[in-house]
Write an enzyme that holds these catalytic residues in place. Structure first.
Site, PDB file in Angstrom:
ATOM      1  N   ASN A   1      52.456  28.153  41.937  1.00 19.67           N
ATOM      2  CA  ASN A   1      51.356  28.940  41.396  1.00 19.67           C
ATOM      3  C   ASN A   1      50.671  28.269  40.220  1.00 19.67           C
ATOM      4  O   ASN A   1      49.578  28.670  39.836  1.00 19.67           O
ATOM      5  CB  ASN A   1      51.853  30.327  40.953  1.00 19.67           C
ATOM      6  CG  ASN A   1      52.377  31.125  42.130  1.00 19.67           C
ATOM      7  OD1 ASN A   1      51.652  31.400  43.074  1.00 19.67           O
ATOM      8  ND2 ASN A   1      53.654  31.442  42.110  1.00 19.67           N
TER       9      ASN A   1
ATOM     10  N   ARG B   1      45.965  30.518  38.943  1.00 20.63           N
ATOM     11  CA  ARG B   1      46.735  29.904  37.850  1.00 20.63           C
ATOM     12  C   ARG B   1      46.784  28.384  37.907  1.00 20.63           C
ATOM     13  O   ARG B   1      47.231  27.743  36.966  1.00 20.63           O
ATOM     14  CB  ARG B   1      48.153  30.488  37.834  1.00 20.63           C
ATOM     15  CG  ARG B   1      48.196  31.857  37.162  1.00 20.63           C
ATOM     16  CD  ARG B   1      49.616  32.323  36.975  1.00 20.63           C
ATOM     17  NE  ARG B   1      50.179  32.834  38.202  1.00 20.63           N
ATOM     18  CZ  ARG B   1      51.491  32.897  38.460  1.00 20.63           C
ATOM     19  NH1 ARG B   1      52.368  32.449  37.565  1.00 20.63           N
ATOM     20  NH2 ARG B   1      51.933  33.392  39.587  1.00 20.63           N
TER      21      ARG B   1
ATOM     22  N   GLY C   1      51.373  28.625  52.784  1.00 19.38           N
ATOM     23  CA  GLY C   1      50.863  27.276  52.519  1.00 19.38           C
ATOM     24  C   GLY C   1      51.251  26.752  51.158  1.00 19.38           C
ATOM     25  O   GLY C   1      51.144  25.543  50.906  1.00 19.38           O
TER      26      GLY C   1
HETATM   27  C1  UD1 Z   1      54.585  37.712  48.390  1.00 20.01           C
HETATM   28  C2  UD1 Z   1      55.406  38.867  48.962  1.00 20.01           C
HETATM   29  C3  UD1 Z   1      56.655  39.052  48.117  1.00 20.01           C
HETATM   30  C4  UD1 Z   1      57.463  37.768  48.096  1.00 20.01           C
HETATM   31  C5  UD1 Z   1      56.585  36.632  47.594  1.00 20.01           C
HETATM   32  C6  UD1 Z   1      57.320  35.323  47.739  1.00 20.01           C
HETATM   33  C7  UD1 Z   1      53.759  40.397  49.885  1.00 20.01           C
HETATM   34  C8  UD1 Z   1      53.015  41.664  49.698  1.00 20.01           C
HETATM   35  N1  UD1 Z   1      54.603  40.064  48.923  1.00 20.01           N
HETATM   36  O1  UD1 Z   1      54.157  38.117  47.106  1.00 20.01           O
HETATM   37  O2  UD1 Z   1      57.435  40.083  48.668  1.00 20.01           O
HETATM   38  O3  UD1 Z   1      58.597  37.918  47.284  1.00 20.01           O
HETATM   39  O4  UD1 Z   1      55.375  36.534  48.368  1.00 20.01           O
HETATM   40  O5  UD1 Z   1      56.559  34.310  47.161  1.00 20.01           O
HETATM   41  O6  UD1 Z   1      53.581  39.737  50.895  1.00 20.01           O
HETATM   42  N2  UD1 Z   1      47.538  35.203  50.832  1.00 20.01           N
HETATM   43  C9  UD1 Z   1      46.499  35.210  51.743  1.00 20.01           C
HETATM   44  N3  UD1 Z   1      45.633  36.252  51.752  1.00 20.01           N
HETATM   45  C10 UD1 Z   1      45.774  37.306  50.929  1.00 20.01           C
HETATM   46  C11 UD1 Z   1      46.842  37.313  50.001  1.00 20.01           C
HETATM   47  C12 UD1 Z   1      47.714  36.240  49.988  1.00 20.01           C
HETATM   48  O7  UD1 Z   1      46.343  34.260  52.512  1.00 20.01           O
HETATM   49  O8  UD1 Z   1      44.952  38.219  51.021  1.00 20.01           O
HETATM   50  C13 UD1 Z   1      48.472  34.064  50.832  1.00 20.01           C
HETATM   51  C14 UD1 Z   1      48.517  33.352  49.515  1.00 20.01           C
HETATM   52  O9  UD1 Z   1      47.558  32.313  49.495  1.00 20.01           O
HETATM   53  C15 UD1 Z   1      49.922  32.810  49.488  1.00 20.01           C
HETATM   54  C16 UD1 Z   1      50.705  33.851  50.268  1.00 20.01           C
HETATM   55  O10 UD1 Z   1      49.761  34.552  51.039  1.00 20.01           O
HETATM   56  O11 UD1 Z   1      50.021  31.584  50.180  1.00 20.01           O
HETATM   57  C17 UD1 Z   1      51.495  34.784  49.363  1.00 20.01           C
HETATM   58  O12 UD1 Z   1      50.573  35.466  48.570  1.00 20.01           O
HETATM   59  P1  UD1 Z   1      50.883  35.830  47.066  1.00 20.01           P
HETATM   60  O13 UD1 Z   1      49.735  36.540  46.495  1.00 20.01           O
HETATM   61  O14 UD1 Z   1      51.393  34.636  46.381  1.00 20.01           O
HETATM   62  O15 UD1 Z   1      52.035  36.888  47.287  1.00 20.01           O
HETATM   63  P2  UD1 Z   1      53.061  37.341  46.209  1.00 20.01           P
HETATM   64  O16 UD1 Z   1      52.429  38.350  45.344  1.00 20.01           O
HETATM   65  O17 UD1 Z   1      53.692  36.186  45.584  1.00 20.01           O
HETATM   66 CA    CA Z   2      53.339  33.835  45.503  1.00 16.50          CA
END
Ligand code: UD1
Ligand code: CA
Length: 469
Positions: free
Chosen positions: A236, A24, A110
């Site tokens: 985001n 996004r 991050g």
């Molecule tokens: C996550 C949490 C959610 C919480 C929210 C807060 C999980 C499953 N859910 O959801 O409960 O309320 O954060 O913002 O953890 N990332 C990786 N590798 C991956 C996926 C994500 O490094 O395979 C990193 C992303 O870059 C980011 C962070 O992890 O920095 C969170 O990932 P994101 O996809 O934003 O999680 P949410 O769906 O927001």
């Molecule tokens: Ca997030």
């Protein structure tokens, strides 16, 4: 006592998730390298981890990994690559081989830049080295977040985190959400990560599923609830980045005003570094401060100034639209000096007390002693300027011969007329005068008048050419 109890605690190892794509943002730049208050989002988090005294800090990279790792070069970090990105649980799993079993793992994101050191210390304390501690917050609109599910029984222990896409309507009504940050004993975490599956609405390995596993293993799960939304705000989109930037700037502005700094408008103030102010400092609208800036007592900064890496001593006035950047060498503005409007001070500009630098004057790597003045349209580069020197409009030091830079020395009480070129290396002796329009390429004696220009020639009754008919 504090020191001893600190030593008793398990070492803290930090995992920062930064592999996600950040679709996004609609940007070529990896999301965590976008800047808030002048620093990459990820750098805010790694700097906070460093202040916590973390033993290891592992950044999980994926999308744009090489760029992210290069941007963080020079910081004491380790990297674990996550390819492909199969979810937050999978992300943390990639970091675990780098971490010993005896520590507490603090999981951060991050893209959540403003989490504060004291909140993380409280989260770690809540875990006490043996529990699973979650940082949570109550929000008005929980859409998109993982919901904190608590037991019906008295005490309401946390039993699960349910992601938005997997939640029932009843669960979606829960307003306590998971911030994305937790503290968990490393040995326990390693076991739980190995038991995660991806049977959920998104087909991902959710880190948040460790809560169910902890509950099943009889490991207490505690929530440390914060009420500071800024600290857990994730980025985001460009709109969220701008929103968090403004909120953070307002908070910095309020902190400065609480110290007595008078900001004309806290909504039009930007600090991208550190600003130390003594009493009675006034800052007009639309100023930007970067790097380390010090403003002495009674300093006034006019509107629309950009000031970086500079020390401005008591009583100095910086008039509007002035640009000051000391970079590594720094800039010093002496007591009661007047600078601007429209002045430019570059690295190594050192102005003494009551120096005047006026409009469209550029100063680089030059020292101006007390009371020296360059009021209009001038350049001083690689110069040593004595006390009370008056440096005329349009004059320049020709410091560069096309290959090397040379110094110009202008001794005390010299008067340099308008539109002069001082060809370095050259010394203008004390008390000397340089006639306007002179090009001076050899040193002059103290007290001398030096004129280096052709004599005026006049042709009486000169008839201008006429246009042919
Ligand atoms: C996550 C949490 C959610 C919480 C929210 C807060 C999980 C499953 N859910 O959801 O409960 O309320 O954060 O913002 O953890 N990332 C990786 N590798 C991956 C996926 C994500 O490094 O395979 C990193 C992303 O870059 C980011 C962070 O992890 O920095 C969170 O990932 P994101 O996809 O934003 O999680 P949410 O769906 O927001
Ligand atoms: Ca997030």
């Amino acid at each position: 006592m504090d020191q001893i109890s600190q030593q008793d605690q398990a070492p803290v190892d930090v995992v920062i998730m930064a592999a996600g794509k950040g679709t996004r943002m609609k940007s070529r730049l990896p999301k965590v390298l976008h800047r808030l208050a002048g620093r990459a989002l990820l750098a805010h988090v790694t700097d906070t981890a460093a202040r916590l005294g973390a033993r290891h800090v592992v950044v999980v990279t994926g999308h744009g990994a090489a760029e992210v790792e290069a941007a963080m070069h020079g910081r004491p970090l380790q990297f674990a690559r996550q390819e492909p990105q199969l979810g937050t649980g999978h992300a943390v799993q990639q970091a675990m081989p780098l971490l010993p079993d005896d520590g507490v793992v603090l999981v951060l994101s991050g893209d959540v830049p403003l989490i504060a050191e004291d909140t993380l210390r409280a989260l770690i304390a809540a875990g006490a080295g043996e529990r699973l501690a979650l940082l949570t917050i109550e929000v008005d609109d929980p859409t998109g977040y993982g919901r904190i599910v608590r037991a019906e029984a008295e005490g309401g222990a946390v039993t699960a985190i349910v992601e938005q896409k997997d939640a029932t309507d009843a669960q979606r009504a829960i307003r306590e959400v998971y911030s994305g940050m937790m503290a968990v004993p490393a040995a326990r975490l390693k076991g739980w990560l190995g038991r995660l599956d991806n049977r959920n609405a998104q087909g991902e390995y959710y880190l948040t599923d460790v809560v169910k596993l902890a509950a099943a293993d009889g490991v207490p799960v505690v929530a440390h609830v914060t009420d500071d939304a800024l600290q857990v705000a994730g980025i985001n989109s460009p709109a969220q980045l701008a929103g968090l930037e403004r909120a953070w700037q307002l908070r910095q502005a309020e902190a400065l005003m609480a110290q007595g700094v008078r900001l004309a408008d806290p909504a039009r103030f930007d600090l991208r570094g550190t600003l130390a102010c003594e009493a009675d400092v006034e800052i007009d609208v639309n100023c930007v401060f970067e790097g380390a800036v010090f403003l002495g007592e009674g300093v006034r900064i006019g509107a629309n100034c950009v000031i970086a890496n500079a020390r401005i001593e008591a009583g100095a006035v910086i008039h509007p639209f002035t640009h000051i950047d000391g970079e590594k060498a720094g800039v010093t503005v002496g007591e009661k000096a007047l600078v601007g409007p429209f002045a430019r001070l570059r690295p190594g500009a050192q102005l003494g007390a009551e120096v005047h630098i006026g409009n469209f004057v550029e100063v680089k790597n030059s020292t101006l002693a007390d009371g020296a003045k360059a009021n209009h349209l001038a350049y001083l580069g690689d110069a040593t300027v004595g006390r009370r020197v008056n440096y005329g409009a349009g004059s320049i030091t020709a410091n560069y011969d096309g290959a090397n830079k040379h110094r110009t020395v202008i001794e005390d009480d010299v008067h340099v007329g308008s539109n002069c070129v001082l060809v370095a290396p050259v010394t203008i002796g004390a008390g000397g005068t340089i006639g306007g329009g002179s090009t001076v390429n050899k040193s002059t004696e103290p007290g001398a008048l030096t004129v280096a220009r052709s004599k005026p020639v006049s042709y009486p009754n000169w008839q201008r050419p006429q246009k042919k008919k």
